[in-house]
Design a protein around this motif. Sequence first.
Motif, PDB file in Angstrom:
ATOM      1  N   GLY A   1       0.798  -1.218   0.000  1.00 33.47           N
ATOM      2  CA  GLY A   1       0.000   0.000   0.000  1.00 33.47           C
ATOM      3  C   GLY A   1       0.829   1.265   0.000  1.00 33.47           C
ATOM      4  O   GLY A   1       0.419   2.287   0.571  1.00 33.47           O
ATOM      5  N   VAL A   2       2.010   1.220  -0.606  1.00 28.74           N
ATOM      6  CA  VAL A   2       2.885   2.397  -0.668  1.00 28.74           C
ATOM      7  C   VAL A   2       3.220   2.691  -2.129  1.00 28.74           C
ATOM      8  O   VAL A   2       3.180   1.794  -2.982  1.00 28.74           O
ATOM      9  N   PRO A   3       3.565   3.937  -2.440  1.00 29.93           N
ATOM     10  CA  PRO A   3       4.000   4.242  -3.818  1.00 29.93           C
ATOM     11  C   PRO A   3       5.329   3.576  -4.110  1.00 29.93           C
ATOM     12  O   PRO A   3       6.200   3.470  -3.231  1.00 29.93           O
ATOM     13  N   VAL A   4       5.491   3.130  -5.347  1.00 28.52           N
ATOM     14  CA  VAL A   4       6.704   2.421  -5.742  1.00 28.52           C
ATOM     15  C   VAL A   4       7.333   3.135  -6.929  1.00 28.52           C
ATOM     16  O   VAL A   4       6.690   3.342  -7.957  1.00 28.52           O
ATOM     17  N   ASP A   5       8.586   3.516  -6.783  1.00 27.28           N
ATOM     18  CA  ASP A   5       9.336   4.127  -7.887  1.00 27.28           C
ATOM     19  C   ASP A   5       9.837   3.047  -8.822  1.00 27.28           C
ATOM     20  O   ASP A   5      10.281   1.979  -8.386  1.00 27.28           O
ATOM     21  N   ARG A   6       9.793   3.337 -10.137  1.00 27.60           N
ATOM     22  CA  ARG A   6      10.450   2.491 -11.138  1.00 27.60           C
ATOM     23  C   ARG A   6      11.730   3.208 -11.543  1.00 27.60           C
ATOM     24  O   ARG A   6      11.680   4.298 -12.113  1.00 27.60           O
ATOM     25  N   VAL A   7      12.865   2.617 -11.227  1.00 26.47           N
ATOM     26  CA  VAL A   7      14.160   3.246 -11.496  1.00 26.47           C
ATOM     27  C   VAL A   7      14.832   2.505 -12.644  1.00 26.47           C
ATOM     28  O   VAL A   7      15.019   1.287 -12.576  1.00 26.47           O
ATOM     29  N   VAL A   8      15.206   3.235 -13.684  1.00 25.02           N
ATOM     30  CA  VAL A   8      15.817   2.631 -14.868  1.00 25.02           C
ATOM     31  C   VAL A   8      17.329   2.526 -14.677  1.00 25.02           C
ATOM     32  O   VAL A   8      18.001   3.508 -14.376  1.00 25.02           O
ATOM     33  N   THR A   9      17.854   1.317 -14.846  1.00 22.77           N
ATOM     34  CA  THR A   9      19.293   1.070 -14.779  1.00 22.77           C
ATOM     35  C   THR A   9      19.728   0.379 -16.074  1.00 22.77           C
ATOM     36  O   THR A   9      18.931   0.166 -16.975  1.00 22.77           O
ATOM     37  N   ASP A  10      20.988  -0.011 -16.124  1.00 19.49           N
ATOM     38  CA  ASP A  10      21.502  -0.704 -17.307  1.00 19.49           C
ATOM     39  C   ASP A  10      21.145  -2.192 -17.307  1.00 19.49           C
ATOM     40  O   ASP A  10      21.436  -2.894 -18.268  1.00 19.49           O
ATOM     41  N   GLY A  11      20.528  -2.675 -16.228  1.00 18.64           N
ATOM     42  CA  GLY A  11      20.157  -4.090 -16.178  1.00 18.64           C
ATOM     43  C   GLY A  11      21.364  -4.957 -15.849  1.00 18.64           C
ATOM     44  O   GLY A  11      22.366  -4.472 -15.320  1.00 18.64           O
ATOM     45  N   PRO A  12      21.296  -6.242 -16.151  1.00 18.42           N
ATOM     46  CA  PRO A  12      20.208  -6.922 -16.855  1.00 18.42           C
ATOM     47  C   PRO A  12      19.017  -7.228 -15.939  1.00 18.42           C
ATOM     48  O   PRO A  12      19.194  -7.426 -14.743  1.00 18.42           O
ATOM     49  N   VAL A  13      17.845  -7.253 -16.522  1.00 16.48           N
ATOM     50  CA  VAL A  13      16.566  -7.515 -15.857  1.00 16.48           C
ATOM     51  C   VAL A  13      16.470  -6.712 -14.557  1.00 16.48           C
ATOM     52  O   VAL A  13      16.921  -5.575 -14.479  1.00 16.48           O
ATOM     53  N   VAL A  14      15.838  -7.286 -13.505  1.00 15.46           N
ATOM     54  CA  VAL A  14      15.710  -6.576 -12.229  1.00 15.46           C
ATOM     55  C   VAL A  14      17.058  -6.610 -11.512  1.00 15.46           C
ATOM     56  O   VAL A  14      17.654  -7.673 -11.329  1.00 15.46           O
ATOM     57  N   THR A  15      17.551  -5.431 -11.116  1.00 17.75           N
ATOM     58  CA  THR A  15      18.875  -5.364 -10.494  1.00 17.75           C
ATOM     59  C   THR A  15      18.816  -5.076  -8.998  1.00 17.75           C
ATOM     60  O   THR A  15      19.758  -5.415  -8.277  1.00 17.75           O
ATOM     61  N   ALA A  16      17.741  -4.446  -8.517  1.00 12.03           N
ATOM     62  CA  ALA A  16      17.671  -4.134  -7.084  1.00 12.03           C
ATOM     63  C   ALA A  16      16.239  -3.803  -6.686  1.00 12.03           C
ATOM     64  O   ALA A  16      15.443  -3.342  -7.505  1.00 12.03           O
ATOM     65  N   VAL A  17      15.948  -4.059  -5.418  1.00 12.31           N
ATOM     66  CA  VAL A  17      14.679  -3.651  -4.809  1.00 12.31           C
ATOM     67  C   VAL A  17      15.015  -2.995  -3.480  1.00 12.31           C
ATOM     68  O   VAL A  17      15.775  -3.550  -2.672  1.00 12.31           O
ATOM     69  N   ARG A  18      14.432  -1.810  -3.258  1.00 14.13           N
ATOM     70  CA  ARG A  18      14.667  -1.064  -2.023  1.00 14.13           C
ATOM     71  C   ARG A  18      13.342  -0.821  -1.315  1.00 14.13           C
ATOM     72  O   ARG A  18      12.341  -0.488  -1.959  1.00 14.13           O
ATOM     73  N   MET A  19      13.345  -0.998   0.016  1.00 17.07           N
ATOM     74  CA  MET A  19      12.167  -0.705   0.819  1.00 17.07           C
ATOM     75  C   MET A  19      12.573   0.235   1.949  1.00 17.07           C
ATOM     76  O   MET A  19      13.442  -0.111   2.770  1.00 17.07           O
ATOM     77  N   GLY A  20      11.967   1.412   1.971  1.00 14.39           N
ATOM     78  CA  GLY A  20      12.278   2.377   3.015  1.00 14.39           C
ATOM     79  C   GLY A  20      11.486   2.110   4.279  1.00 14.39           C
ATOM     80  O   GLY A  20      10.282   1.841   4.227  1.00 14.39           O
ATOM     81  N   THR A  21      12.164   2.152   5.434  1.00 14.66           N
ATOM     82  CA  THR A  21      11.520   1.969   6.729  1.00 14.66           C
ATOM     83  C   THR A  21      12.022   3.057   7.678  1.00 14.66           C
ATOM     84  O   THR A  21      13.051   3.702   7.411  1.00 14.66           O
ATOM     85  N   PRO A  22      11.348   3.279   8.806  1.00 13.92           N
ATOM     86  CA  PRO A  22      11.836   4.276   9.769  1.00 13.92           C
ATOM     87  C   PRO A  22      13.230   3.966  10.312  1.00 13.92           C
ATOM     88  O   PRO A  22      13.952   4.870  10.746  1.00 13.92           O
ATOM     89  N   ASP A  23      13.630   2.683  10.288  1.00  7.70           N
ATOM     90  CA  ASP A  23      14.938   2.301  10.820  1.00  7.70           C
ATOM     91  C   ASP A  23      16.033   2.237   9.757  1.00  7.70           C
ATOM     92  O   ASP A  23      17.189   1.930  10.074  1.00  7.70           O
ATOM     93  N   GLY A  24      15.695   2.495   8.511  1.00 12.03           N
ATOM     94  CA  GLY A  24      16.675   2.403   7.441  1.00 12.03           C
ATOM     95  C   GLY A  24      16.129   1.643   6.250  1.00 12.03           C
ATOM     96  O   GLY A  24      14.943   1.299   6.205  1.00 12.03           O
ATOM     97  N   GLU A  25      16.990   1.343   5.316  1.00 11.70           N
ATOM     98  CA  GLU A  25      16.562   0.751   4.045  1.00 11.70           C
ATOM     99  C   GLU A  25      16.822  -0.752   4.009  1.00 11.70           C
ATOM    100  O   GLU A  25      17.897  -1.225   4.364  1.00 11.70           O
ATOM    101  N   ILE A  26      15.804  -1.505   3.587  1.00  9.68           N
ATOM    102  CA  ILE A  26      15.976  -2.919   3.275  1.00  9.68           C
ATOM    103  C   ILE A  26      16.307  -3.005   1.788  1.00  9.68           C
ATOM    104  O   ILE A  26      15.581  -2.468   0.945  1.00  9.68           O
ATOM    105  N   LEU A  27      17.391  -3.687   1.444  1.00 11.82           N
ATOM    106  CA  LEU A  27      17.870  -3.705   0.062  1.00 11.82           C
ATOM    107  C   LEU A  27      18.241  -5.116  -0.363  1.00 11.82           C
ATOM    108  O   LEU A  27      18.940  -5.831   0.365  1.00 11.82           O
ATOM    109  N   ILE A  28      17.746  -5.515  -1.519  1.00 15.06           N
ATOM    110  CA  ILE A  28      18.260  -6.698  -2.223  1.00 15.06           C
ATOM    111  C   ILE A  28      18.852  -6.195  -3.521  1.00 15.06           C
ATOM    112  O   ILE A  28      18.147  -5.618  -4.363  1.00 15.06           O
ATOM    113  N   ASP A  29      20.146  -6.388  -3.682  1.00 14.11           N
ATOM    114  CA  ASP A  29      20.876  -5.824  -4.812  1.00 14.11           C
ATOM    115  C   ASP A  29      21.523  -6.951  -5.611  1.00 14.11           C
ATOM    116  O   ASP A  29      22.294  -7.742  -5.059  1.00 14.11           O
TER     117      ASP A  29
END
Length: 310
Positions: free
Chosen positions: A224-252
Amino acid sequence: MKIDLTDTNSSRINKAILKGRRDVGTPAVGAVLTLVVVTDEENAYDAVKAAGEASREHPSRILVVIKRHARSPRERHETRLDAEVRLGSDAGSGETVVLRLHGELCARAESVVLPLLLPDAPVVVWWPVDAPEVPSKDPLGALAQRRITDAYAVEDPLSVLETRAASYAPGDTDLAWTRLTPWRSMLAAALDQAPLDVTSAAVESEAENPSAELLARWFEVRLGVPVDRVVTDGPVVTAVRMGTPDGEILIDRPEGPVARLSIPGQPHRVLALKVRSTAELIAEELRRLDPDEAYEAALRSRARTGPRSA
């Protein structure tokens, strides 16, 4: 074993299958479903190979429908069916029938396929390329409990997703969604380990990537949050970021089969996140024949944010 049949019909093909089974010493039918692959000559080899590898996990009767459209007006009125029956080691763990339809028969492919379906067994139809606009209303798609398309095989995948959303019927799915299974599993596990409130999210990928778009829509539905689509050089999906009050959850995963998971307050972890083969994707889809409600929800989520560059 391979049996070639020229200018044939479904009855002769069924007889050839029975004879071939006896010759190779497997008279009983061990297949659990019928997989119908609708493709063209150019993509037939790769499609048959992927279907055959998937059948080692799901023994299937594979029917490959290749429509040979005539070039001249005279040839368009010539109706002919050629077939190649493959059994034993040439057909994975089931049996494969390659059907080449000529002339007016191309418009009546279901009349050829219907007598060849396994009785009382589920039917799955897969279009590696050139899927119909409304798969459930296609004559072959109407025979199936599950219909598999691939938005990667079209020139404008994001527009195709909108068409798929408007025409969705239970049983529809797309390999662009199947490719996301490892991502969705890891993201769900990350939120289980760190049950934090997600206030924002971003999906990074190459431009016009249908899997990234579906992943962003899935986030919008689930979080239920807005999601940015960020364009990179790829290939395919390169990262997902989730912002939280304690910091960022990242799969890169910038490249290769390895990704890095970062969770606030925890050490970084290395994850296996390879790009899977088509055979692995088809095998996953054959494990379930019920409607995929998560895919439907993601597909029909219309809230979109314009992409920005990384």
